[in-house]
Design an enzyme around this catalytic site. Structure first.
Site, PDB file in Angstrom:
ATOM      1  N   ASN A 273       0.906  -1.159   0.000  1.00  0.00           N
ATOM      2  CA  ASN A 273       0.000   0.000   0.000  1.00  0.00           C
ATOM      3  C   ASN A 273       0.939   1.202   0.000  1.00  0.00           C
ATOM      4  O   ASN A 273       1.327   1.714   1.038  1.00  0.00           O
ATOM      5  CB  ASN A 273      -0.908  -0.005   1.228  1.00  0.00           C
ATOM      6  CG  ASN A 273      -1.912  -1.147   1.161  1.00  0.00           C
ATOM      7  OD1 ASN A 273      -2.320  -1.571   0.076  1.00  0.00           O
ATOM      8  ND2 ASN A 273      -2.313  -1.660   2.309  1.00  0.00           N
TER       9      ASN A 273
ATOM     10  N   GLU B  77      -7.877  -3.427  -3.259  1.00  0.00           N
ATOM     11  CA  GLU B  77      -8.162  -2.778  -1.969  1.00  0.00           C
ATOM     12  C   GLU B  77      -7.896  -1.278  -2.030  1.00  0.00           C
ATOM     13  O   GLU B  77      -7.253  -0.699  -1.149  1.00  0.00           O
ATOM     14  CB  GLU B  77      -7.347  -3.442  -0.850  1.00  0.00           C
ATOM     15  CG  GLU B  77      -7.695  -4.908  -0.673  1.00  0.00           C
ATOM     16  CD  GLU B  77      -7.013  -5.581   0.520  1.00  0.00           C
ATOM     17  OE1 GLU B  77      -5.912  -5.167   0.896  1.00  0.00           O
ATOM     18  OE2 GLU B  77      -7.601  -6.535   1.051  1.00  0.00           O
TER      19      GLU B  77
ATOM     20  N   ARG C 257       1.576  -7.992  -8.160  1.00  0.00           N
ATOM     21  CA  ARG C 257       0.806  -8.876  -7.281  1.00  0.00           C
ATOM     22  C   ARG C 257      -0.536  -9.289  -7.888  1.00  0.00           C
ATOM     23  O   ARG C 257      -1.210  -8.483  -8.543  1.00  0.00           O
ATOM     24  CB  ARG C 257       0.573  -8.199  -5.923  1.00  0.00           C
ATOM     25  CG  ARG C 257       1.876  -8.002  -5.182  1.00  0.00           C
ATOM     26  CD  ARG C 257       1.668  -7.266  -3.890  1.00  0.00           C
ATOM     27  NE  ARG C 257       1.312  -8.113  -2.772  1.00  0.00           N
ATOM     28  CZ  ARG C 257       0.287  -7.900  -1.969  1.00  0.00           C
ATOM     29  NH1 ARG C 257      -0.564  -6.895  -2.174  1.00  0.00           N
ATOM     30  NH2 ARG C 257       0.068  -8.684  -0.942  1.00  0.00           N
TER      31      ARG C 257
ATOM     32  N   ARG D  32     -15.128 -14.299  -4.254  1.00  0.00           N
ATOM     33  CA  ARG D  32     -13.890 -13.506  -4.154  1.00  0.00           C
ATOM     34  C   ARG D  32     -12.636 -14.309  -4.505  1.00  0.00           C
ATOM     35  O   ARG D  32     -11.728 -13.805  -5.154  1.00  0.00           O
ATOM     36  CB  ARG D  32     -13.764 -12.942  -2.732  1.00  0.00           C
ATOM     37  CG  ARG D  32     -12.395 -12.382  -2.431  1.00  0.00           C
ATOM     38  CD  ARG D  32     -12.326 -11.686  -1.098  1.00  0.00           C
ATOM     39  NE  ARG D  32     -10.942 -11.597  -0.650  1.00  0.00           N
ATOM     40  CZ  ARG D  32     -10.537 -11.048   0.480  1.00  0.00           C
ATOM     41  NH1 ARG D  32     -11.424 -10.526   1.314  1.00  0.00           N
ATOM     42  NH2 ARG D  32      -9.258 -11.008   0.808  1.00  0.00           N
TER      43      ARG D  32
ATOM     44  N   ASP E 115      -6.356 -15.155   1.633  1.00  0.00           N
ATOM     45  CA  ASP E 115      -5.502 -14.137   2.246  1.00  0.00           C
ATOM     46  C   ASP E 115      -4.808 -14.679   3.496  1.00  0.00           C
ATOM     47  O   ASP E 115      -5.160 -14.279   4.601  1.00  0.00           O
ATOM     48  CB  ASP E 115      -6.368 -12.908   2.601  1.00  0.00           C
ATOM     49  CG  ASP E 115      -5.517 -11.705   2.982  1.00  0.00           C
ATOM     50  OD1 ASP E 115      -4.303 -11.751   2.755  1.00  0.00           O
ATOM     51  OD2 ASP E 115      -6.082 -10.724   3.501  1.00  0.00           O
TER      52      ASP E 115
ATOM     53  N   GLU F 217      -0.542 -12.240  10.677  1.00  0.00           N
ATOM     54  CA  GLU F 217      -1.745 -11.411  10.746  1.00  0.00           C
ATOM     55  C   GLU F 217      -2.964 -12.192  11.234  1.00  0.00           C
ATOM     56  O   GLU F 217      -3.731 -11.702  12.064  1.00  0.00           O
ATOM     57  CB  GLU F 217      -2.017 -10.823   9.352  1.00  0.00           C
ATOM     58  CG  GLU F 217      -3.324 -10.079   9.251  1.00  0.00           C
ATOM     59  CD  GLU F 217      -3.584  -9.530   7.846  1.00  0.00           C
ATOM     60  OE1 GLU F 217      -2.686  -9.625   6.984  1.00  0.00           O
ATOM     61  OE2 GLU F 217      -4.687  -8.999   7.617  1.00  0.00           O
TER      62      GLU F 217
HETATM   63  C1  GCV Z   1      -0.926  -4.653   2.653  1.00  0.00           C
HETATM   64  C2  GCV Z   1      -4.658  -8.223   3.573  1.00  0.00           C
HETATM   65  C3  GCV Z   1      -4.165  -7.399   4.719  1.00  0.00           C
HETATM   66  C4  GCV Z   1      -3.769  -6.001   4.284  1.00  0.00           C
HETATM   67  C5  GCV Z   1      -2.738  -6.138   3.159  1.00  0.00           C
HETATM   68  C6  GCV Z   1      -3.360  -6.931   2.027  1.00  0.00           C
HETATM   69  C7  GCV Z   1      -2.387  -7.164   0.891  1.00  0.00           C
HETATM   70  O1  GCV Z   1      -5.877  -7.738   3.126  1.00  0.00           O
HETATM   71  O2  GCV Z   1      -5.153  -7.348   5.709  1.00  0.00           O
HETATM   72  O3  GCV Z   1      -3.241  -5.325   5.376  1.00  0.00           O
HETATM   73  O4  GCV Z   1      -2.318  -4.881   2.706  1.00  0.00           O
HETATM   74  O5  GCV Z   1      -3.741  -8.196   2.520  1.00  0.00           O
HETATM   75  O6  GCV Z   1      -1.786  -8.217   0.871  1.00  0.00           O
HETATM   76  O7  GCV Z   1      -2.235  -6.304   0.045  1.00  0.00           O
END
Ligand code: GCV
Length: 718
Positions: free
Chosen positions: A229, A310, A343, A355, A384, A412
């Protein structure tokens, strides 16, 4: 008086003579070899060191050997220009070591390739002395060989008949940091970012070098410094000079620097009215930006890009494809030898399909549309980083485009810093999964060119937020070097290097590590459930999460109703099974052949339907939650039994975290069971441990606003 003060000061520094086990040294502790016979063997085998420290990488190899041997052997090993006696350790390449050039190592060195190494016990010609030789084609191979030799000593392996040729399976072995320029780390549970942007380039924290050492010791050869991000500012001159300073520290350790490229950078920092990848001005801007980066960092690795995912900008904002976007960046980097890791983690709330199917639907038609210096970076599973997912079908579907696999070292969805969850078994599972593309025997490991691991490293003293989280960093590097290493072997190496070589420690600790991932699956998301974590921070259970973007909610994934639970992905449902090759497609689609551990990933199953075990789904679910709790309790007992054999610092830290894990495993079990019960209306079997609280209590549990650790305490109800 003065003498007493000096003694007291020394005692304070040394902790009363006790080694301070604060985790900083990771698996590179180099503690004196405890086994006296081994120590004698090593001391006899390594009595002098012959190594030409001309280049920075050879200097790094020498520094590491001096540090390591001093610690392990408990005495200084002198450095000589040429072998003078038995017991010489010769390190180098044919180009920088006349002794190595004179040895018959050509065939072995060919096998070792550009990054690999050869380690042999040999008589060295021109003196007839017995030596251990660490030889490589390039300096970096020699450094990797040095770390390997030190690992053999750390794990108390015999040096008799030493004959190792080792070459990494992948040329791309990268950490991905999700570090923001303000010092925060997305999904980081080990403090703030290591990168002190405000102090760079002038102040080089010594920690940067130790970071590089740790990575090189497990073969990691690249680091993406910034969050996917992304922030375009990292590409401005003010930041590039800081990036160059980090690259200088990492370079001797063979670590290339990469950055994340924000797709809208031409708008945000370039003053252009568009970021359309087919616009000539945009293309020229990126080409000039690449030139500028390479002027500052001649060995810059390239870009990682999260686009149209996202909320991140991307080529689709201009009605262009992912290939258009990736190729534009690839063209800018190509003259310099850089690569783009684009990605595949894309999904859209507007697309009505499941999804988990969207990445294949998006990327498969683009197979062959990418430049040769583009790799598609695919998460291990289609969702994820869940405790368990099947492998992503993209690994089979993209047959012509080079692929990277992205793993998440930071946990995570797996208990973050506190829960002891060793991830190697999960990674082993996916690396060895057969994609059947184009036929049997095509495992995921063979379909990829590299591994990217989302780092779990921060500026906490112990780097990773917990002692056992360090093992996941270690395991990632070892698997990126050799994806066929077993989890058990990796766990044993790490335990021996980090905790103790005492078999009374190694055996139980390895057993705990190997059981830990399945335990987490069991108490969090058994039988193929996924994404049942609380919203946002993803810590703790939240199977009831609904509202907002449907495809980010728990109810979207669990589909619990009065009939049963699970996501129907067979042809009667979303038909996600079609994205797998036969016979997997059929195996997953059929209730008779789908593995139990993916049952609810692929099927909606009635609460009272019988499973292979003879138990009903309801009974089986409850069994798994309880098994998860029981395993954590067993881990607690096992660890408690090690009190006399593990240093007090680490013993207490791990013991405390296991206490949290046990309470939270119960929290997961009880909150989940009560929530499912509100659909199944079935009783808990007689004798089942009664939930601590009501469902409402769990649902109303709020997390304290702790930006670092959004932890809810299921005991106090905070
Ligand atoms: C960096 C998931 C995580 C996000 C992450 C995203 C990604 O959704 O919760 O924090 O963002 O993956 O891999 O881009």
């Amino acid at each position: 008086m003065k003498t007493l003060a000096v003694v007291l000061a020394a005692l304070l520094v040394s902790g009363g003579g006790r080694r301070r086990e604060d985790g900083y040294e990771l698996w590179l502790r180099y503690a004196r070899v405890a086994d006296t016979a081994r120590l004698a063997e090593y001391r006899a085998a390594i009595r002098e060191l012959v190594l030409t420290p001309g280049e920075p990488t050879m200097q790094a190899a020498r520094d590491e050997l001096v540090l390591g041997l001093n610690g392990l052997l408990g005495r200084r090993v002198p450095v000589a220009d040429a072998p003078t006696r038995d017991g010489t350790l010769v390190v180098g390449t044919p180009a920088n070591s006349p002794a190595i050039a004179a040895l018959p190592l050509a065939a072995a060195l060919r096998e070792a390739g550009p990054d690999g190494f050869v380690i042999r016990a040999l008589p060295v010609r021109g003196g007839g002395h017995h030596a251990i030789v660490v030889a490589a084609n390039r300096d970096i191979g020699a450094l990797y060989g040095v770390f390997h030799l030190l690992r053999l000593l750390q794990t108390e392996e015999s040096l008799a008949g030493l004959d190792v040729v080792s070459a990494p399976r992948y040329s791309l072995r990268l950490l991905n940091h999700w570090d923001n320029l303000d010092g925060t780390v997305e999904r980081g549970y080990a403090g703030a970012s290591l990168w002190e942007w405000a102090r760079l380039p002038d102040s080089g924290h010594t920690r940067y070098r130790d970071y590089a050492r740790a990575n090189a010791s497990i073969g990691i050869n690249g680091t993406v410094l910034t969050n996917v991000n992304a922030n375009a500012l990292i590409l401005t001159p003010a930041y590039l000079v800081k990036v160059a300073a980090l690259a200088r520290v990492f370079r001797p350790y063979g670590i290339k620097v990469y950055l994340t490229a924000r797709f809208s950078a031409p708008l945000e920092i370039g003053g252009l009215p568009t970021a359309d990848p087919l616009d000539a001005r945009v293309r020229a801007w990126w080409a000039a930006k690449a030139d500028e980066i390479y002027r500052a960092i001649p060995d810059f690795g390239g870009f990682v890009v999260k686009a149209n995912s996202e909320g991140q900008p991307g080529p689709q904002d201009y009605h262009r494809s992912h290939a258009d976007g990736a190729n534009m960046l690839a063209d800018a980097l190509a003259p310099h030898g850089g690569i783009v890791m684009w990605r595949a983690f894309v999904y859209s709330s507007e697309v009505p399909t499941d999804r988990i199917m969207q990445a294949v639907d998006e990327f498969e038609p683009l197979d062959q549309a990418f430049r040769t210096n583009v790799l598609i970076q695919v998460k291990n599973g289609p969702l994820d980083f869940q405790p368990r997912e099947p492998f992503s079908p993209l690994f089979g579907a993209m047959r012509r485009t080079p692929l990277m696999m992205e793993l998440q070292i930071t946990k995570e969805y797996l208990g973050q810093d506190t829960h002891l969850v060793f991830l190697a078994p999960m990674w082993e599972e996916v690396l060895r999964a057969d994609t059947y593309a184009p036929g049997p025997g095509s495992d995921v490991a063979a379909r990829i060119r590299g591994l990217a691991g989302v780092a779990n490293v921060g500026n906490d003293r112990d780097w990773c937020g917990s002692d056992f989280n360090q093992a996941n960093w270690y395991a990632f590097g070892r698997l990126a070097w050799d994806p066929m290493l077993s989890s058990a072997a990796i766990a044993a190496e790490w335990t021996r290097m980090t905790l103790s070589n005492d078999p009374r420690v190694v055996r139980p600790v390895v057993a705990m590590m190997l059981a830990s991932r399945e335990a987490a699956v069991n108490y969090m998301t058994p039988l193929g459930l996924a994404h049942q974590m609380a919203r946002g921070h993803h810590y703790g259970p939240g199977p009831w999460v609904t509202g907002g973007r449907a495809d980010q909610t728990s109810v979207y994934f669990n589909r619990a109703d009065s009939i049963g639970i699970g996501f129907d992905r067979t042809p009667t449902g979303s038909n996600a099974v079609r994205q797998y090759f036969p016979p997997l497609r059929e195996r997953f689609a059929s209730r008779d052949s789908v593995p139990d551990n993916l049952l609810l990933w692929f099927h909606h199953v009635g609460w009272s339907e019988r499973l292979r075990s003879g138990r009903t789904l309801w009974e089986e679910l409850l069994e798994h939650y309880q098994a998860g709790v029981d395993t954590v309790r067993w881990m607690q007992r096992t660890w408690d039994g090690l009190e006399a054999r593990v240093d007090a610092d680490r013993f207490r830290r791990v013991q405390g975290f296991l206490r949290i894990q046990e309470a939270e495993a119960r929290w997961w079990r009880d909150a989940s069971a009560l929530y499912w019960q509100s659909f199944s209306h079935l009783p808990l079997p007689p004798g089942y441990e009664a939930p601590g609280h009501s469902l409402d209590w769990y649902r109303q549990l709020h997390c304290p606003p702790d930006p670092r650790k959004p932890r809810c305490d299921p005991v106090t109800g905070f």
